[in-house]
Design an enzyme around this catalytic site. Structure first.
Site, mmCIF file in Angstrom:
data_model
loop_
_atom_site.group_PDB
_atom_site.id
_atom_site.type_symbol
_atom_site.label_atom_id
_atom_site.label_comp_id
_atom_site.label_asym_id
_atom_site.label_seq_id
_atom_site.Cartn_x
_atom_site.Cartn_y
_atom_site.Cartn_z
ATOM 1 N N HIS A 172 56.564 28.993 37.016
ATOM 2 C CA HIS A 172 57.483 27.935 37.431
ATOM 3 C C HIS A 172 57.521 27.808 38.940
ATOM 4 O O HIS A 172 58.455 27.247 39.500
ATOM 5 C CB HIS A 172 58.898 28.202 36.899
ATOM 6 C CG HIS A 172 58.967 28.242 35.418
ATOM 7 N ND1 HIS A 172 58.873 29.407 34.693
ATOM 8 C CD2 HIS A 172 59.106 27.254 34.516
ATOM 9 C CE1 HIS A 172 58.953 29.129 33.411
ATOM 10 N NE2 HIS A 172 59.096 27.831 33.273
ATOM 11 N N ILE A 182 67.533 19.829 42.179
ATOM 12 C CA ILE A 182 67.004 18.778 41.311
ATOM 13 C C ILE A 182 67.640 18.862 39.934
ATOM 14 O O ILE A 182 68.045 17.861 39.338
ATOM 15 C CB ILE A 182 65.468 18.892 41.203
ATOM 16 C CG1 ILE A 182 64.815 18.636 42.560
ATOM 17 C CG2 ILE A 182 64.922 17.933 40.155
ATOM 18 C CD1 ILE A 182 63.324 18.889 42.575
#
Length: 581
Positions: free
Chosen positions: A217, A401
């Site tokens: 990630h 985000i």
């Protein structure tokens, strides 16, 4: 960088739409992801895999005969929500129960666990399995904390082949655990990935250097070294993996192994073959027998430049399932008899949403709650980059985000149900589902839990008062600590939530108004958030890089403090107009 996209916020949904259009003979889109578009054996176990988008071929590319029955897909690098997972699993269920499989990341553990509970509550037998193959992310003593990386494929493959062979749910789970126990991976990166619309990578490696032990990630590696030759990299891979044998493997000589050399996005097939040339030589020298090796891209990290090596130590049962035929969009092995396509009528899903009746007072309060959510959304949008920068110090940089996606989804849903006459409690509960659904990840799951607890406490019949709100915050704290497993001192949002809840409830108990009590507690939250800078993380993706985070506060703690202060300021502005909200 990422060259081809429209709106960054629409990237994940548009890629799913295009993927399905290109593979309609094998998959179809459903709310939350994709499922097979072909008929599966009635009464068989359905295996659902999933995680964030950005890892193709995982996870949607692994849906098809001999492999998964469905894939739940979140936003880029964000776990799918419990609602998405539930939707995919319910639609894919063949009557033999469901096994939910995913990499061992906090957000995935939360969301898949919640989905499992919901499926069980509806009478669908369900189990979960988190893949833990990444040897760089935790020691053998804490093997249960390891991440899932390219070993996802070996464990998924075994589980799905067992289901296809007619194993019941308990046997599919057992053989999947066995495959996981015998799988080990190690990866490296030369540069980080850059998500659509971002101006810089999630992490950077100095030119000429290589990060060892990265996460898929965008988590930085555990240390850096000079970029090796292809042969030297092969030697690093093999040495690391042979240095830790799974329990029950006492010698490598004569052992049979499945091997995956995995490209993470930018390292191309030709380079991988050069590396695999030396990997094969080294494994042969160690007297290991390689069974049907795979070289290519299987679990990527968007456009990260890097690679990983995976070994699964085989026995007869594992080898049978590893070699079993499969026919998925991104993974084919052997030959399968093509399954019958589902008819259009069988692909129609009925969805209907009704709202509980609410009193006029609660409907009026719902408008106030919507106003609070809109203020929080405006604040989080303005601070998304700041929160991302804090998170990037030792994490993957996506907290800002994710919070922005979550709150915007919550506001959109809140506006919709408010217009239909929802009460304050229902509005918060539906906003909670939308937040978790849109944000994904750990924070999405936890904020879904928090807003649901608060909404349940408020209900739809009474105007919210200080006692109900304080009780709801306490229930939110308890829910987050139950599902997230964090405690005070772990460097998470819990380090703010507990003192905030304590202060709020104490002030209300002493007779303070909601506004005064909230403002006092918000000051406590501010101090607690800043104090997390001196803590070392013990949970989540930042844990392997704990030392890097010392001196920087936790992003989740900071965002929580920002939210409660935003709410407090608006409560103060509205205090004279409505003392009950």
């Amino acid at each position: 960088m990422t060259y081809l996209f429209n709106q960054p916020s629409a990237f994940a949904s548009e890629l799913i739409e295009g993927f399905v259009a290109a593979n309609a003979d094998k998959v179809r889109q459903v709310p939350g992801g994709v499922v097979r578009s072909t008929r599966s054996q009635a009464g068989s176990v359905a295996v659902i895999v999933g995680g964030g988008s950005g890892h193709y071929p995982a996870f949607a590319g692994l849906v098809g005969q001999g492999l998964a029955h469905g894939a739940a897909m979140g936003n880029l690098f964000a776990s799918p929500s419990a609602q998405q997972i539930y939707n995919v699993a319910r639609i894919a269920d063949n009557g033999g129960g469901v096994l939910l499989m995913f990499g061992n990341y906090a957000g995935d553990v939360l969301h898949f666990g919640q989905a499992c509970e919901r499926l069980r509550s509806e009478g669908i037998p369900c189990e979960v399995l988190a893949v833990t193959d990444d040897i760089s992310s935790a020691s053998v003593d804490e093997i249960e904390k390891r991440r899932g990386v390219a070993g996802d494929l070996t464990v998924f493959k075994v589980a799905c082949a067992a289901a296809e062979a007619g194993y019941d749910l308990a046997r599919v789970l057992n053989v999947s655990r066995h495959a996981n126990d015998r799988t080990r991976s190690f990866g490296v990166a030369f540069s980080g990935c850059t998500l659509p619309g971002a101006s810089h990578p999630l992490f950077e490696v100095e030119k000429g250097r290589m990060a060892l032990g990265l996460g898929i990630h965008g988590e930085p590696g555990i240390k850096e070294t000079d970029v090796p030759t292809a042969d030297e990299l092969a030697e690093i891979f093999v040495d690391r993996l042979l240095s830790e044998l799974p329990q029950g493997i006492n010698t490598v000589e004569g052992q049979r192994v499945a091997v995956i050399l995995n490209g993470l996005g930018t390292v191309k097939y030709e380079e991988l073959f050069v590396v695999y040339r030396r990997v094969a030589q080294l494994l042969d020298a160690a007297k290991l027998h390689v069974v049907e090796p795979d070289v290519g891209e299987f679990v990527t990290s968007f456009n990260m430049a890097g690679a990983s090596l995976t070994l699964m130590w085989l026995d007869q049962e594992l080898e049978t399932f590893w070699c079993a035929p499969a026919n998925a969009p991104a993974y084919r092995k052997g030959s399968v008899i093509v399954a019958e396509a589902l008819s259009p009528a069988e692909c129609v899903e009925q969805t209907e949403e009704t709202l509980p009746q609410a009193s006029a007072e609660s409907q009026e309060s719902a408008q106030r709650v919507l106003q609070l959510l809109e203020a929080v959304a405006q604040m989080l949008q303005a601070n998304a980059e700041k929160l991302g920068d804090i998170d990037a110090v030792a994490g993957d940089g996506d907290h800002g985000i994710g919070m922005e996606r979550g709150v915007l989804g919550a506001v959109e849903k809140a506006r919709e149900v408010a217009a239909r006459g929802a009460g304050a409690g229902t509005l918060l509960c539906r906003a909670a589902d939308a937040w978790a659904d849109k944000a994904g990840g750990t924070s999405g799951a936890l904020w879904g839990v928090a807003l649901t607890a608060l909404g349940t406490a408020l209900g739809d019949q009474h105007q919210p008062d200080a006692q109900r709100v304080a009780s709801g915050v306490r229930h939110a704290q308890e829910g987050i600590m139950h599902f997230g497993k964090a405690k005070v001192g772990d460097k998470t949002m819990v380090d703010v939530l507990v003192p905030f809840a304590d202060s709020l409830n104490d002030a209300v108990a002493q007779g303070a108004s909601l506004t005064d009590a909230w403002l006092t507690a918000a000051q406590v939250a501010d101090s607690a958030a800043q104090a997390t800078a001196q803590l070392l993380p013990k949970m989540g993706r930042a844990r392997p890089l704990a030392e890097k985070s010392l001196g920087t506060p936790d992003a989740g703690a900071i965002s929580l403090a920002m939210i409660v202060n935003t709410v407090g300021n608006l409560l103060n502005d509205n205090a004279t107009a409505d003392q009950g909200v």
